[in-house]
Design a protein around this motif. Structure first.
Motif, short mmCIF file in Angstrom:
data_model
loop_
_atom_site.label_atom_id
_atom_site.label_comp_id
_atom_site.label_asym_id
_atom_site.label_seq_id
_atom_site.Cartn_x
_atom_site.Cartn_y
_atom_site.Cartn_z
N LEU A 84 0.83 -1.20 0.00
CA LEU A 84 0.00 0.00 0.00
C LEU A 84 0.87 1.26 0.00
O LEU A 84 1.88 1.33 0.69
N MET A 88 -6.58 3.03 1.80
CA MET A 88 -7.35 2.43 0.72
C MET A 88 -8.47 3.34 0.24
O MET A 88 -9.12 4.02 1.04
N LYS A 91 -12.81 1.70 -3.70
CA LYS A 91 -12.70 0.53 -4.57
C LYS A 91 -11.85 -0.55 -3.91
O LYS A 91 -12.24 -1.73 -3.88
N GLU A 92 -10.69 -0.17 -3.36
CA GLU A 92 -9.82 -1.15 -2.70
C GLU A 92 -10.48 -1.69 -1.44
O GLU A 92 -10.39 -2.88 -1.13
N TYR A 93 -11.13 -0.81 -0.70
CA TYR A 93 -11.83 -1.22 0.53
C TYR A 93 -12.89 -2.27 0.21
O TYR A 93 -12.96 -3.32 0.87
N SER A 95 -13.06 -4.25 -2.32
CA SER A 95 -12.43 -5.47 -2.79
C SER A 95 -11.93 -6.31 -1.61
O SER A 95 -12.12 -7.53 -1.57
N LEU A 102 -6.77 -7.28 -2.74
CA LEU A 102 -6.78 -5.99 -3.38
C LEU A 102 -7.37 -6.12 -4.78
O LEU A 102 -7.56 -7.24 -5.28
N SER A 103 -7.62 -5.01 -5.43
CA SER A 103 -8.22 -5.06 -6.76
C SER A 103 -7.31 -5.72 -7.78
O SER A 103 -7.77 -6.15 -8.84
#
Length: 230
Positions: A84, A88, A91-93, A95, A102-103
């Motif tokens: 990271l 986040m 979107k990452e959260y 996922s 992660l995405s």
């Protein structure tokens, strides 16, 4: 020693297949390089800036971090949360909450987010994060959202009961909105306890031996001590 090898029909026990000299050297090299594994995601992140003044230029807002938030910021900056490079985004959260990845499909078990109740913080806001007199980092907010906290707790901890310490933290300590964005490190506060960086720990690992890492949530008990020393 029991060695299993595959044949066209079954496994056979007690037989070791011959290994060529070149293959043996290759295996030895692989074993040596595997002793110090590559950081999660392939790169040990270091977010600290060499020009602190430039990093703080144009800051829109200053927020004082809680104890927990300051630890998250420090781990982001020194690579403890590699790969990271900031808190986040939504979107990452989503996922991580939905898939524990992660995405980009890299495994990551828990969301790493900054929380706030400050309605004045918007996408694009440049925030200076301070802690007990130390300017720790600057974040440029790229995402802000209202999380589904019960879903987060069920996915992350397998329960939504307030008796669970993780659930209690999400429900009672975190603000009602989350913000994400890239972080630039400035400085590290002086802690009451020693806190080495991932790079410092890796530099201390002995060569040629296996290393087992052990972490417990509570202070070390006698049973833990015996496990360490025997």
């Amino acid at each position: 020693m029991l060695t299993l090898i595959t044949t066209g029909l079954s496994f056979q026990a007690g037989f070791r297949a011959p290994v060529s000299t070149s293959a043996a050297r290759s295996m030895a090299t692989m074993d040596a390089t595997a002793l110090k594994q590559v950081p999660h995601g392939g790169t040990l992140i270091n977010l600290f800036s060499e020009d602190k003044a430039a990093s703080k230029a144009g800051v829109d807002k200053t927020i004082e971090l809680t104890d927990r938030q300051s630890c998250d910021v420090q781990l982001l900056c020194n690579g403890g949360f590699s790969p990271l490079t900031g808190f986040m985004s939504e979107k990452e959260y989503d996922s991580v909450v939905d898939t524990m990845r992660l995405s980009n499909n890299l495994i990551f078990g828990l969301p790493v987010v900054m929380d706030t109740d400050d309605d004045s913080i918007k996408e694009g806001t440049k925030v200076l994060m301070t802690y007990k007199g130390t300017d720790m980092a600057v974040m440029t907010v790229s995402s802000k959202w209202s999380p589904d906290k019960p879903k987060e707790c069920l996915s992350a901890y397998g329960t939504a009961t307030i008796e669970h310490p993780g659930v209690r933290m999400v429900a009672m300590e975190r603000g009602r909105t989350y913000i994400g964005g890239d972080v630039v490190g400035i400085d590290t506060p002086v802690r009451d306890f020693p806190c080495e960086t991932p790079a410092e720990v890796r530099a201390k690992l002995p060569a040629g031996v296996d290393v087992v890492a052990f972490q417990c949530r509570n202070p070390v008990h006698r049973a833990h001590y015996e496990l360490f020393t025997r």
